[in-house]
Design an enzyme around this catalytic site. Sequence first.
Site, short mmCIF file in Angstrom:
data_model
loop_
_atom_site.label_atom_id
_atom_site.label_comp_id
_atom_site.label_asym_id
_atom_site.label_seq_id
_atom_site.Cartn_x
_atom_site.Cartn_y
_atom_site.Cartn_z
N GLY A 89 0.83 -1.19 0.00
CA GLY A 89 0.00 0.00 0.00
C GLY A 89 0.87 1.25 0.00
O GLY A 89 2.06 1.21 -0.34
N ARG A 90 0.29 2.37 0.42
CA ARG A 90 1.06 3.61 0.45
C ARG A 90 1.92 3.76 1.69
O ARG A 90 2.88 4.53 1.71
CB ARG A 90 0.12 4.81 0.33
CG ARG A 90 -0.16 5.19 -1.11
CD ARG A 90 -0.73 6.59 -1.22
NE ARG A 90 -2.09 6.65 -0.75
CZ ARG A 90 -2.58 7.65 -0.01
NH1 ARG A 90 -1.82 8.63 0.38
NH2 ARG A 90 -3.85 7.65 0.34
N GLU A 93 5.90 3.78 1.86
CA GLU A 93 6.57 4.97 1.33
C GLU A 93 7.12 5.84 2.46
O GLU A 93 8.21 6.41 2.34
CB GLU A 93 5.56 5.75 0.48
CG GLU A 93 6.04 7.04 -0.11
CD GLU A 93 4.93 7.70 -0.91
OE1 GLU A 93 4.82 7.37 -2.10
OE2 GLU A 93 4.17 8.51 -0.34
N CYS A 119 4.02 -6.46 -2.23
CA CYS A 119 3.70 -5.22 -2.94
C CYS A 119 4.73 -4.12 -2.63
O CYS A 119 5.93 -4.31 -2.82
CB CYS A 119 2.28 -4.79 -2.59
SG CYS A 119 1.50 -3.67 -3.77
N HIS A 120 4.29 -2.97 -2.14
CA HIS A 120 5.18 -1.84 -1.90
C HIS A 120 6.05 -2.01 -0.67
O HIS A 120 6.89 -1.14 -0.38
CB HIS A 120 4.36 -0.54 -1.79
CG HIS A 120 3.87 -0.02 -3.10
ND1 HIS A 120 2.79 -0.56 -3.77
CD2 HIS A 120 4.33 0.98 -3.90
CE1 HIS A 120 2.60 0.09 -4.91
NE2 HIS A 120 3.52 1.03 -5.01
N TYR A 139 5.41 -5.04 -6.19
CA TYR A 139 4.54 -4.42 -7.17
C TYR A 139 5.37 -4.12 -8.42
O TYR A 139 6.52 -3.68 -8.31
CB TYR A 139 3.90 -3.16 -6.61
CG TYR A 139 2.96 -2.48 -7.56
CD1 TYR A 139 1.83 -3.14 -8.04
CD2 TYR A 139 3.20 -1.18 -8.00
CE1 TYR A 139 0.98 -2.53 -8.94
CE2 TYR A 139 2.34 -0.56 -8.89
CZ TYR A 139 1.23 -1.24 -9.37
OH TYR A 139 0.39 -0.63 -10.25
#
Length: 200
Positions: A89-90, A93, A119-120, A139
């Site tokens: 997800g975000r 980050e 993923c991320h 991802y």
Amino acid sequence: MPGKQLLMIVGDFGEDYEIMVPFQALQAVGHEVDAVCPGKEDGDTVKTAVHDFRGDQTYVESRGHDFQLTASLDEVDPADYDGLVLPGGRAPEYLRTYDEVLSTVRHFFEADKPVAAICHAAQILAAADVIEGRTCAAYSALEHDVEDAGGTYHDGVTTDGNLVTGRDWSDHVEWLSQFLDVLGTDVQHGEPAVTEPAED
């Protein structure tokens, strides 16, 4: 075989499925999972986001659930845990900017404990300098991030030593299956229980 103690690091707008599904599935087979987030305490919540693929050049994002934390990152000792789970997800980050997140991640690699990242979450692995020389999935847009960190990108669930990685929540079944193998989890399949309806 007794269940393992697992740590999951989450944050606001982490991917809903990548938090909720492993959190529940790992408990369903007998493991205990503590979910933590830097700057938040046991009982606080993080907001999740649902990422969906609808034929656009990238995913679309919508608001997910409020997910309740079960422990505080600054109060847990990574040495007390048998494995680590990093959703995507975000959130990764900015989670990668916290020293306590990176030091926690490094502990699991230095101790060769099982790590599941999807993923991320590869952004956290890269920032923690634990990808070099490893093959991992992420991802698809993070292929260069993996390679820039010294890793080899793989377009599918992969296990490299203690590290199990997947591309996104569509990989959950194989990703969780391989992680359970690395954890040494023996899932027994028996006949399903049949419950008779109560009589009035």
